[in-house]
Each structure stands twice: as C-alpha cells, then as structure tokens.
Design a protein around this motif. Structure first.
Motif, PDB file in Angstrom:
ATOM      1  N   TYR A 102      47.989  99.707  46.037  1.00 35.74           N
ATOM      2  CA  TYR A 102      47.664  98.950  47.436  1.00 35.74           C
ATOM      3  C   TYR A 102      47.515 100.260  48.320  1.00 35.74           C
ATOM      4  O   TYR A 102      48.328 101.438  48.353  1.00 35.74           O
ATOM      5  N   GLY A 103      46.405  99.981  49.335  1.00 41.98           N
ATOM      6  CA  GLY A 103      46.201 101.004  50.101  1.00 41.98           C
ATOM      7  C   GLY A 103      45.004 102.066  49.482  1.00 41.98           C
ATOM      8  O   GLY A 103      44.384 102.784  50.474  1.00 41.98           O
ATOM      9  N   ARG A 104      44.985 102.133  48.455  1.00 43.74           N
ATOM     10  CA  ARG A 104      44.020 103.053  48.007  1.00 43.74           C
ATOM     11  C   ARG A 104      42.704 102.623  48.200  1.00 43.74           C
ATOM     12  O   ARG A 104      42.184 101.541  48.121  1.00 43.74           O
ATOM     13  N   SER A 105      41.737 103.813  48.197  1.00 42.67           N
ATOM     14  CA  SER A 105      40.321 103.557  48.466  1.00 42.67           C
ATOM     15  C   SER A 105      39.507 103.617  46.988  1.00 42.67           C
ATOM     16  O   SER A 105      39.843 104.607  46.383  1.00 42.67           O
ATOM     17  N   ILE A 106      39.273 102.571  46.608  1.00 40.27           N
ATOM     18  CA  ILE A 106      38.523 102.623  45.284  1.00 40.27           C
ATOM     19  C   ILE A 106      37.023 102.015  45.427  1.00 40.27           C
ATOM     20  O   ILE A 106      36.614 101.487  46.257  1.00 40.27           O
ATOM     21  N   THR A 107      36.240 102.509  44.104  1.00 38.70           N
ATOM     22  CA  THR A 107      34.925 101.947  44.167  1.00 38.70           C
ATOM     23  C   THR A 107      34.740 101.074  43.008  1.00 38.70           C
ATOM     24  O   THR A 107      35.209 101.626  41.918  1.00 38.70           O
ATOM     25  N   VAL A 108      34.083 100.039  43.150  1.00 37.77           N
ATOM     26  CA  VAL A 108      33.866  99.033  41.908  1.00 37.77           C
ATOM     27  C   VAL A 108      32.521  98.930  41.471  1.00 37.77           C
ATOM     28  O   VAL A 108      31.884  98.454  42.404  1.00 37.77           O
ATOM     29  N   GLU A 109      32.167  99.519  40.530  1.00 34.01           N
ATOM     30  CA  GLU A 109      30.787  99.386  39.965  1.00 34.01           C
ATOM     31  C   GLU A 109      30.451  98.242  39.115  1.00 34.01           C
ATOM     32  O   GLU A 109      31.312  97.958  38.094  1.00 34.01           O
ATOM     33  N   LEU A 110      29.655  97.561  39.498  1.00 35.67           N
ATOM     34  CA  LEU A 110      29.372  96.017  38.864  1.00 35.67           C
ATOM     35  C   LEU A 110      28.114  96.436  37.663  1.00 35.67           C
ATOM     36  O   LEU A 110      27.066  96.775  38.006  1.00 35.67           O
ATOM     37  N   MET A 111      28.432  96.357  36.660  1.00 33.92           N
ATOM     38  CA  MET A 111      27.711  97.099  35.468  1.00 33.92           C
ATOM     39  C   MET A 111      26.879  95.850  34.677  1.00 33.92           C
ATOM     40  O   MET A 111      25.680  95.970  34.442  1.00 33.92           O
ATOM     41  N   HIS A 112      27.479  94.751  34.560  1.00 31.12           N
ATOM     42  CA  HIS A 112      26.765  93.501  33.701  1.00 31.12           C
ATOM     43  C   HIS A 112      27.305  92.331  34.182  1.00 31.12           C
ATOM     44  O   HIS A 112      28.860  92.147  34.525  1.00 31.12           O
ATOM     45  N   LYS A 113      26.355  91.333  34.523  1.00 26.19           N
ATOM     46  CA  LYS A 113      27.147  89.756  34.691  1.00 26.19           C
ATOM     47  C   LYS A 113      27.391  89.029  33.599  1.00 26.19           C
ATOM     48  O   LYS A 113      26.417  89.030  32.721  1.00 26.19           O
ATOM     49  N   LEU A 114      28.467  88.404  33.628  1.00 28.58           N
ATOM     50  CA  LEU A 114      28.913  87.618  32.230  1.00 28.58           C
ATOM     51  C   LEU A 114      28.195  86.183  32.757  1.00 28.58           C
ATOM     52  O   LEU A 114      27.750  85.479  31.866  1.00 28.58           O
ATOM     53  N   HIS A 115      28.723  85.574  33.829  1.00 32.25           N
ATOM     54  CA  HIS A 115      28.443  84.161  34.214  1.00 32.25           C
ATOM     55  C   HIS A 115      28.722  84.156  35.751  1.00 32.25           C
ATOM     56  O   HIS A 115      29.388  84.900  36.335  1.00 32.25           O
ATOM     57  N   ASP A 116      28.276  83.032  36.288  1.00 36.41           N
ATOM     58  CA  ASP A 116      28.557  82.438  37.522  1.00 36.41           C
ATOM     59  C   ASP A 116      29.966  82.247  37.944  1.00 36.41           C
ATOM     60  O   ASP A 116      30.589  82.071  36.784  1.00 36.41           O
ATOM     61  N   GLU A 117      30.366  81.866  38.965  1.00 30.29           N
ATOM     62  CA  GLU A 117      31.614  81.623  39.327  1.00 30.29           C
ATOM     63  C   GLU A 117      31.821  80.139  38.860  1.00 30.29           C
ATOM     64  O   GLU A 117      30.805  79.409  38.871  1.00 30.29           O
ATOM     65  N   ARG A 118      32.852  79.899  38.287  1.00 27.81           N
ATOM     66  CA  ARG A 118      33.366  78.620  37.784  1.00 27.81           C
ATOM     67  C   ARG A 118      34.544  77.802  38.490  1.00 27.81           C
ATOM     68  O   ARG A 118      35.515  78.524  38.948  1.00 27.81           O
ATOM     69  N   LYS A 119      34.522  76.524  38.654  1.00 30.81           N
ATOM     70  CA  LYS A 119      35.746  75.797  39.081  1.00 30.81           C
ATOM     71  C   LYS A 119      36.475  75.221  38.012  1.00 30.81           C
ATOM     72  O   LYS A 119      36.003  74.365  37.541  1.00 30.81           O
ATOM     73  N   TYR A 120      37.552  75.872  37.922  1.00 28.73           N
ATOM     74  CA  TYR A 120      38.411  75.274  36.455  1.00 28.73           C
ATOM     75  C   TYR A 120      39.153  74.148  36.997  1.00 28.73           C
ATOM     76  O   TYR A 120      39.632  74.217  38.326  1.00 28.73           O
TER      77      TYR A 120
END
Length: 324
Positions: A277-295
């Motif tokens: 918490y509070g840390r600065s991070i970078t998230v690299e999006l490498m590959h898309k699995l699927h769209d958002e889903r409503k479960y």
C-alpha cells in the motif's frame, strides 16, 4: 523535468522550444517529434517544452454538447504521460486547463497570449494536422505567418509510420480496443502500461482468496478494458507475473469507477500483507484474456478468477517474463 499547471510560474524558463499537443500515450510518432524538439532546443540554447491540455479538448467539447460518447477513450493518465515525457528528455511540461476561455481564443490571440507572452516560444514544432484557436480556425500556414511577425520559427513534422502504418493515438486506441497488445506495443515502442500508487480497496479479492493491488484510472473511458496477463514492476527486483482486471467491476459495483486490480501469481515472501500500500508500481498489460464479465454470484466470480489465474500461468509458461 519541471511540470507547471499554467504558465504563470517564476521557475519556468523565460524562452523555450515548444511543441503543442495532447500526447496521449506518447507513442513512437510523439517520441520522434520530441527527439527533434530536443535537438533544436539544444542547438538554440533553449529549454525544450511540451504544452498539453487537461481535460482533453475533445472531452471538453463532448461535455459542452452533452454527448459523452464523443470523448475519446484515454490511453494514459496524466501521471503516465508526464513520466513518458520526462523519460524522453523534455525539460519542462506545461499543462493548461482547457476551458471556455481557452477554447474561445482567436488563433491570433492564442499565439500572442499563450505562445509569445505566456511561454516565450522561440521555436514551435507541430504535427502535420495541427489546428489551433477558436473553431480550429488556425492552421500551419497561419502559425508560420504569425511566427514570422512575432519572432519565432515554426516547423512541421509529417506523419510517422511503422511498417506502412501511420502511428497515431487513434491507432493505439484501436489496437487496445481490439485487445491487440502486440500491435499496441509496436506503436508505443514499449508494452502498454499503467502506473500509480497502490490504494486500499474493499478487500473483496482477499476474501475470495486472490489478493489484489489496486490502482485508480482517473478517466471514465480507458482505451483498454478487460482481463489481462500482466507483469508488475516496482515491488521486487524482477517483474512479477500476474493477472489483472481493468474496468468497472460489473459483478461487485455499479458506480462506474475505473480500477486496475492486479493479482500477482506468486506473492513475494519478503513483502508483508500490507507492504504494497502506497508503493508506486507499474503494471504492463501483456496479453488480453477476455472482456469483463458480470458473474451471477461471488462463487462464480471466484471460479472465474481461478480460471483467469490458470490461463495466465499457462501464458507465462509459453512466454517467460521479460527481465528488468
């Protein structure tokens, strides 16, 4: 890099070599323009300066018309844009609030009040489709003529292409909307990434057995949405493989707030449960699995996350994570 909100700051350089634009994504075309700007600035003994706008002018006009659908999907947050400008070597960035007053300036007034009096521009570099002033009435020919009158040089950079494809923010948005992360990376010159400080969430992921790192995305229409294989930088010496959801979380809330929730596949033992918490991070999006889903239920959501995690592990088995 120095960052200024508006141009009335004593620490801002009195004269500069300037380029103007939204620079959403800071893609390879932007990078080529920035390299040329920096070269010209050094040759002339000037500070290199990027002037950008917040909100995006198209956001402003879409809101004024009451048609939010006309606003462009946002590739990057302001934070990420400024970080990329700094990485490219820009000396200073000026962020102007795009409002009624700015939108209503005639082209001649924009040049006089903003470029000359506000920023002390001595050299102005623009793209081949640059327009300015009220109703976009100003074009390159007018800017060049006004520059000659006001004592600054004007230059234009033509379109930048990669393998015959014109590099533009629109092309990046199209690639991200299609989930084509490889094409987006080719246009950007780097993996598509979102950075920020880890914030507290509802702790639902913890209850479901999948602890998440939560980053806010400040804009309502992110260019990329869905479930992604990712890698996280900033928590350990090596990038950490993970799976992430970028969107509005339709199963658990209906507020429409955009959040990037990332589950690291293997949490580092050196990090305690609250250490991120509070840390600065970078998230690299490498590959898309699927769209958002409503479960239909939290149990179904838990099963869905478990499947996404398994699919991410399988992807990393076929594509080992990059080094630092």
């Amino acid at each position: 890099m120095k960052v200024f909100r508006g141009f009335h700051h004593p620490r801002r350089a009195a004269a500069c070599a300037l380029t103007i634009g939204n620079f959403d994504g800071v893609h390879r075309g932007h990078q080529a323009m920035l390299a040329l700007l920096i070269s010209e600035a050094r040759h002339r003994g000037l500070a290199s300066c990027v002037m950008s706008f917040e909100p995006h002018p198209r956001d402003f006009f879409a809101a004024r018309l009451g048609k939010p659908e006309l606003a462009p999907a946002r590739i990057a947050t302001l934070r990420d844009k400024l970080q990329e400008l700094e990485r490219c070597g820009i000396d200073q960035a000026v962020v102007l609030r795009f409002d009624e007053a700015l939108a209503g300036l005639a082209p001649e007034d924009f040049v006089q009040r903003v470029l000359v009096q506000g920023l002390g521009a001595r050299y102005v570099l623009v793209g081949d489709d640059f327009r300015f002033g009220a109703r976009r009435a100003g074009d390159y020919a007018l800017l060049d003529a006004l520059g000659e009158q006001q004592g600054f040089d004007v230059a234009r950079m033509m379109s930048y292409e990669v393998h015959g494809l014109r590099v533009s923010s629109s092309a990046v948005r199209e690639a991200l909307a299609a989930g084509d992360m490889a094409r987006a990376a080719a246009l950007l010159g780097r993996p598509y990434a979102i950075s920020g400080h880890v914030v507290h969430g509802r702790k639902l992921g913890r209850e479901l057995g999948f602890r998440t790192l939560n980053l806010r995305f400040a804009h309502a229409k992110p260019a990329a949405q869905g479930i992604f294989v990712v890698q996280v930088r900033g928590l350990a010496g090596q990038p950490l493989p993970g799976v992430a959801s970028l969107g509005v979380r339709p199963t658990v809330e209906d507020a429409g707030r955009v959040l990037l929730e990332t589950h690291c596949l293997d949490w580092p033992g050196s990090l305690g449960s609250e250490a991120a918490y509070g840390r600065s991070i970078t998230v690299e999006l490498m590959h898309k699995l699927h769209d958002e889903r409503k479960y239909p239920s939290l149990d179904a959501l838990r099963a869905g996350i478990a499947q996404d995690t398994a699919d991410a592990r399988a992807w990393f088995s076929a594509h080992p994570p990059r080094g630092v």
